[in-house]
Design an enzyme around this catalytic site. Structure first.
Site, PDB file in Angstrom:
ATOM      1  N   ARG A  89       0.926  -1.172   0.105  1.00 12.28           N
ATOM      2  CA  ARG A  89       0.058   0.103   0.062  1.00 12.28           C
ATOM      3  C   ARG A  89       0.922   1.389   0.040  1.00 12.28           C
ATOM      4  O   ARG A  89       0.996   2.135   0.856  1.00 12.28           O
ATOM      5  CB  ARG A  89      -0.770  -0.028   1.090  1.00 12.28           C
ATOM      6  CG  ARG A  89      -1.702  -1.058   1.582  1.00 12.28           C
ATOM      7  CD  ARG A  89      -2.841  -1.326   0.345  1.00 12.28           C
ATOM      8  NE  ARG A  89      -4.191  -0.935   0.517  1.00 12.28           N
ATOM      9  CZ  ARG A  89      -5.047  -1.395   1.365  1.00 12.28           C
ATOM     10  NH1 ARG A  89      -4.773  -1.941   2.267  1.00 12.28           N
ATOM     11  NH2 ARG A  89      -6.134  -0.922   1.221  1.00 12.28           N
ATOM     12  N   GLN A 126      -0.619   3.330  -5.726  1.00 10.93           N
ATOM     13  CA  GLN A 126      -2.224   3.431  -5.542  1.00 10.93           C
ATOM     14  C   GLN A 126      -2.931   3.227  -6.692  1.00 10.93           C
ATOM     15  O   GLN A 126      -4.067   2.835  -6.382  1.00 10.93           O
ATOM     16  CB  GLN A 126      -2.315   5.102  -5.190  1.00 10.93           C
ATOM     17  CG  GLN A 126      -2.142   5.325  -3.664  1.00 10.93           C
ATOM     18  CD  GLN A 126      -2.301   6.880  -3.152  1.00 10.93           C
ATOM     19  OE1 GLN A 126      -2.224   7.617  -4.029  1.00 10.93           O
ATOM     20  NE2 GLN A 126      -2.442   6.998  -1.881  1.00 10.93           N
ATOM     21  N   ASP A 150      -4.285  -0.202  -6.515  1.00  3.07           N
ATOM     22  CA  ASP A 150      -4.560  -0.787  -5.083  1.00  3.07           C
ATOM     23  C   ASP A 150      -6.237  -1.157  -5.343  1.00  3.07           C
ATOM     24  O   ASP A 150      -7.206  -0.530  -5.058  1.00  3.07           O
ATOM     25  CB  ASP A 150      -4.736   0.364  -4.127  1.00  3.07           C
ATOM     26  CG  ASP A 150      -4.761  -0.186  -2.857  1.00  3.07           C
ATOM     27  OD1 ASP A 150      -5.344  -1.224  -2.636  1.00  3.07           O
ATOM     28  OD2 ASP A 150      -4.764   0.634  -2.061  1.00  3.07           O
ATOM     29  N   SER A 162      -8.228  -1.349  -2.081  1.00  4.14           N
ATOM     30  CA  SER A 162      -8.912   0.062  -1.623  1.00  4.14           C
ATOM     31  C   SER A 162     -10.021   0.301  -2.732  1.00  4.14           C
ATOM     32  O   SER A 162     -11.214   0.815  -2.354  1.00  4.14           O
ATOM     33  CB  SER A 162      -7.936   1.015  -1.774  1.00  4.14           C
ATOM     34  OG  SER A 162      -7.070   1.060  -0.779  1.00  4.14           O
ATOM     35  N   TYR A 211      -1.548  -0.677   9.395  1.00  4.12           N
ATOM     36  CA  TYR A 211      -2.680  -1.699   9.531  1.00  4.12           C
ATOM     37  C   TYR A 211      -2.883  -2.078  10.860  1.00  4.12           C
ATOM     38  O   TYR A 211      -1.995  -1.586  11.898  1.00  4.12           O
ATOM     39  CB  TYR A 211      -2.522  -2.949   9.008  1.00  4.12           C
ATOM     40  CG  TYR A 211      -2.534  -3.066   7.533  1.00  4.12           C
ATOM     41  CD1 TYR A 211      -3.895  -3.152   6.940  1.00  4.12           C
ATOM     42  CD2 TYR A 211      -1.479  -3.225   6.539  1.00  4.12           C
ATOM     43  CE1 TYR A 211      -3.935  -3.146   5.554  1.00  4.12           C
ATOM     44  CE2 TYR A 211      -1.692  -3.297   5.187  1.00  4.12           C
ATOM     45  CZ  TYR A 211      -2.853  -3.092   4.626  1.00  4.12           C
ATOM     46  OH  TYR A 211      -3.129  -3.099   3.415  1.00  4.12           O
TER      47      TYR A 211
HETATM   48  P1  NAD Z   1      -8.627  -3.398   6.857  1.00  3.48           P
HETATM   49  O1  NAD Z   1      -9.245  -3.642   5.747  1.00  3.48           O
HETATM   50  O2  NAD Z   1      -7.327  -4.321   7.003  1.00  3.48           O
HETATM   51  O3  NAD Z   1      -9.099  -3.032   8.293  1.00  3.48           O
HETATM   52  C1  NAD Z   1     -10.176  -2.012   8.326  1.00  3.48           C
HETATM   53  C2  NAD Z   1     -10.092  -1.370   9.615  1.00  3.48           C
HETATM   54  O4  NAD Z   1     -10.397  -2.215  10.496  1.00  3.48           O
HETATM   55  C3  NAD Z   1      -8.746  -0.873   9.846  1.00  3.48           C
HETATM   56  O5  NAD Z   1      -9.022   0.568   9.858  1.00  3.48           O
HETATM   57  C4  NAD Z   1      -8.447  -1.411  11.166  1.00  3.48           C
HETATM   58  O6  NAD Z   1      -7.494  -0.653  12.027  1.00  3.48           O
HETATM   59  C5  NAD Z   1      -9.595  -1.891  12.084  1.00  3.48           C
HETATM   60  N1  NAD Z   1      -9.721  -2.690  13.110  1.00  3.48           N
HETATM   61  C6  NAD Z   1      -9.096  -3.824  13.220  1.00  3.48           C
HETATM   62  N2  NAD Z   1      -9.413  -4.359  14.323  1.00  3.48           N
HETATM   63  C7  NAD Z   1     -10.412  -3.616  14.802  1.00  3.48           C
HETATM   64  C8  NAD Z   1     -11.203  -3.738  16.028  1.00  3.48           C
HETATM   65  N3  NAD Z   1     -11.060  -4.756  17.092  1.00  3.48           N
HETATM   66  N4  NAD Z   1     -11.821  -2.867  16.365  1.00  3.48           N
HETATM   67  C9  NAD Z   1     -12.125  -1.749  15.438  1.00  3.48           C
HETATM   68  N5  NAD Z   1     -11.475  -1.502  14.294  1.00  3.48           N
HETATM   69  C10 NAD Z   1     -10.608  -2.574  14.124  1.00  3.48           C
HETATM   70  O7  NAD Z   1      -7.806  -2.116   6.564  1.00  3.48           O
HETATM   71  P2  NAD Z   1      -7.855  -1.176   5.168  1.00  3.48           P
HETATM   72  O8  NAD Z   1      -9.053  -0.484   4.994  1.00  3.48           O
HETATM   73  O9  NAD Z   1      -7.439  -1.804   3.855  1.00  3.48           O
HETATM   74  O10 NAD Z   1      -6.749  -0.105   5.159  1.00  3.48           O
HETATM   75  C11 NAD Z   1      -5.744  -0.036   6.545  1.00  3.48           C
HETATM   76  C12 NAD Z   1      -4.965   1.166   6.228  1.00  3.48           C
HETATM   77  O11 NAD Z   1      -4.166   1.042   5.047  1.00  3.48           O
HETATM   78  C13 NAD Z   1      -5.610   2.387   6.457  1.00  3.48           C
HETATM   79  O12 NAD Z   1      -4.681   3.283   7.156  1.00  3.48           O
HETATM   80  C14 NAD Z   1      -5.394   3.065   5.216  1.00  3.48           C
HETATM   81  O13 NAD Z   1      -5.507   4.533   5.361  1.00  3.48           O
HETATM   82  C15 NAD Z   1      -4.261   2.476   4.540  1.00  3.48           C
HETATM   83  N6  NAD Z   1      -4.044   2.565   3.181  1.00  3.48           N
HETATM   84  C16 NAD Z   1      -2.971   3.085   2.572  1.00  3.48           C
HETATM   85  C17 NAD Z   1      -2.981   3.097   1.217  1.00  3.48           C
HETATM   86  C18 NAD Z   1      -1.837   3.952   0.713  1.00  3.48           C
HETATM   87  O14 NAD Z   1      -1.522   3.879  -0.284  1.00  3.48           O
HETATM   88  N7  NAD Z   1      -0.818   4.752   1.218  1.00  3.48           N
HETATM   89  C19 NAD Z   1      -3.827   2.588   0.351  1.00  3.48           C
HETATM   90  C20 NAD Z   1      -4.772   1.816   1.138  1.00  3.48           C
HETATM   91  C21 NAD Z   1      -5.196   1.807   2.292  1.00  3.48           C
END
Ligand code: NAD
Length: 376
Positions: free
Chosen positions: A122, A127, A130, A133, A227
């Site tokens: 990520r 991006q 991705d 996302s 994450y």
């Molecule tokens: P994910 O689908 O793995 O998880 C979804 C959410 O669930 C996360 O925010 C996680 O912190 C939360 N979670 C886990 N256990 C939990 C609990 N017990 N109670 C409440 N919440 C809980 O995550 P995702 O949506 O794929 O994205 C995760 C991270 O990656 C985010 O910070 C996102 O901004 C980042 N990201 C970065 C890029 C990039 O290009 N830089 C792109 C996509 C995502």
């Protein structure tokens, strides 16, 4: 070099990995493009649209796959498809290498170089590729639309001659990509929204969308790469205790919590569901990875004392027109990243190539996939 997209074989999969728009892009990059007849039907893309874009339309998957240098798919291939792939060919799809040990093994044995979109790092440079996302964002939106459809009340506050209607209260648990989109969508519909995540880093994003961030007296659970890390049963027990009162006050709960490569954490017990008002709705976006809600049944909608729990599988597939457009662009970006002068040119010193490759040269090259296969 020939790129090909067969019809998806998974029964509830309406998406397609190639659109006429991305076929045009690949053809401009000197690739020949072919698609199986009917591959776009689930996403409302007729064969004629592919032909107009310059792609060949073939009737049989076997003719398509045996001739392809690159295969673009949504779901991991079935064993019958793997048997048709050429040695040295490239596959790009969702592969779920953490659970699909047999398919990964078969791809390696076949000599296929397979890339899994779940493994793509990520990083900013990736991006446009991705797919996690792009698909999660659509799922977050749809979760709210499904809840709004099922709940017996309006989302916005409304002042009418017959009196004032209170707005719907929505709680979003897990404020990653899907959760943030769910918050934005629920706010646009006029709901009062609150959200919780184990990563306090998301607090500002939640607030900037007009929602309240719930802070619980718990230690943070931030792991690698932004994450969440895997949480102990003791942490989850405390979390359930503290979040209980917020759940009881909500009309809609949307759960999106996930930890990469692990079972979804259990956030809502059966007792908590029974504590909600009849008519409330829960949408569990983690239904396919074990569910965030104890009583979720994956692929079903269940009623518990008047509370509806929606565990629909593969929600992105229900918006196949948009999700295919986005997914196909993600796939085309990754493919073009791997291509130089019209031919595949793999640079394993590159984070994107190395990070997303699962099998190459007859071997499983991804550590997590290796562990899954050796544990099986
Ligand atoms: P994910 O689908 O793995 O998880 C979804 C959410 O669930 C996360 O925010 C996680 O912190 C939360 N979670 C886990 N256990 C939990 C609990 N017990 N109670 C409440 N919440 C809980 O995550 P995702 O949506 O794929 O994205 C995760 C991270 O990656 C985010 O910070 C996102 O901004 C980042 N990201 C970065 C890029 C990039 O290009 N830089 C792109 C996509 C995502």
């Amino acid at each position: 070099m020939k790129a090909a997209t067969p019809r998806e074989l998974t029964h509830d999969e309406r998406r397609v990995a190639l659109t006429p728009d991305t076929a045009t892009k690949l053809i401009a990059a000197k690739l020949q493009v072919a698609v199986q007849a009917g591959a776009g039907a689930g996403a409302f893309i007729p064969d004629a649209a592919y032909e107009a874009a310059g792609a060949k339309v073939l009737s049989h998957a076997a003719d398509l796959l045996q001739d392809a240098d690159v295969v673009l798919k949504v779901q991991a291939p079935m064993p019958s498809e793997v048997e048709l792939l050429r040695k040295g060919s490239v596959l790009i799809s969702f592969l779920q290498p953490a659970t699909q040990g047999d398919i990964v093994k078969a791809l390696a044995a076949r000599g296929v170089t397979a890339f899994s979109l779940e493994l793509l790092p990520r990083i900013s440079r990736a991006q446009s590729m991705d797919a996690l996302s792009s698909q999660a964002s659509a799922a977050g939106y749809k979760a709210v639309v499904m809840a709004a459809d099922r709940i017996g009340k309006l989302f916005p506050m409304m002042m009418t001659a017959a009196g004032t209607v209170a707005p719907t209260r929505v709680l979003v648990m897990g404020a990653g990509v899907a959760g943030l989109q769910a918050i934005a969508t629920a706010r646009r519909l006029g709901a009062v929204v609150s959200a919780y995540d184990v990563r306090p880093a998301v607090k500002e994003e939640v607030q900037s969308l007009g929602a309240t961030f719930i802070e619980l007296a718990l230690e943070t659970q931030e792991g690698e790469g932004g994450y969440a890390k895997e949480q102990s049963e003791e942490f989850l027990r405390k979390q359930r205790q503290l979040i209980g009162e917020h759940i009881a006050k909500s009309d809609v709960v949307i759960t999106t919590a996930a930890v990469p490569g692990r079972r979804a954490p259990l956030l809502v017990t059966g007792e908590m569901v029974r504590g909600m008002r009849p008519g409330s709705v829960i949408v569990d976006l983690a239904a396919e990875t074990g569910g965030n809600v104890e009583l979720t049944v994956a692929g079903k909608e269940v009623d518990v004392n008047g509370v509806t729990i929606i565990g629909t599988r593969n929600i992105p597939s229900t918006m196949a027109l948009t999700t295919s457009q986005l997914y196909a662009r993600n796939v085309a970006s990754l493919l073009l990243h791997l291509v130089k002068d019209g031919a595949i040119n793999l640079d394993f010193t590159d984070d994107i190539t190395k990070g997303s490759c699962v099998t190459h040269g007859g071997e499983i090259v991804n550590e997590r996939a290796k562990q899954v296969v050796s544990a099986a």
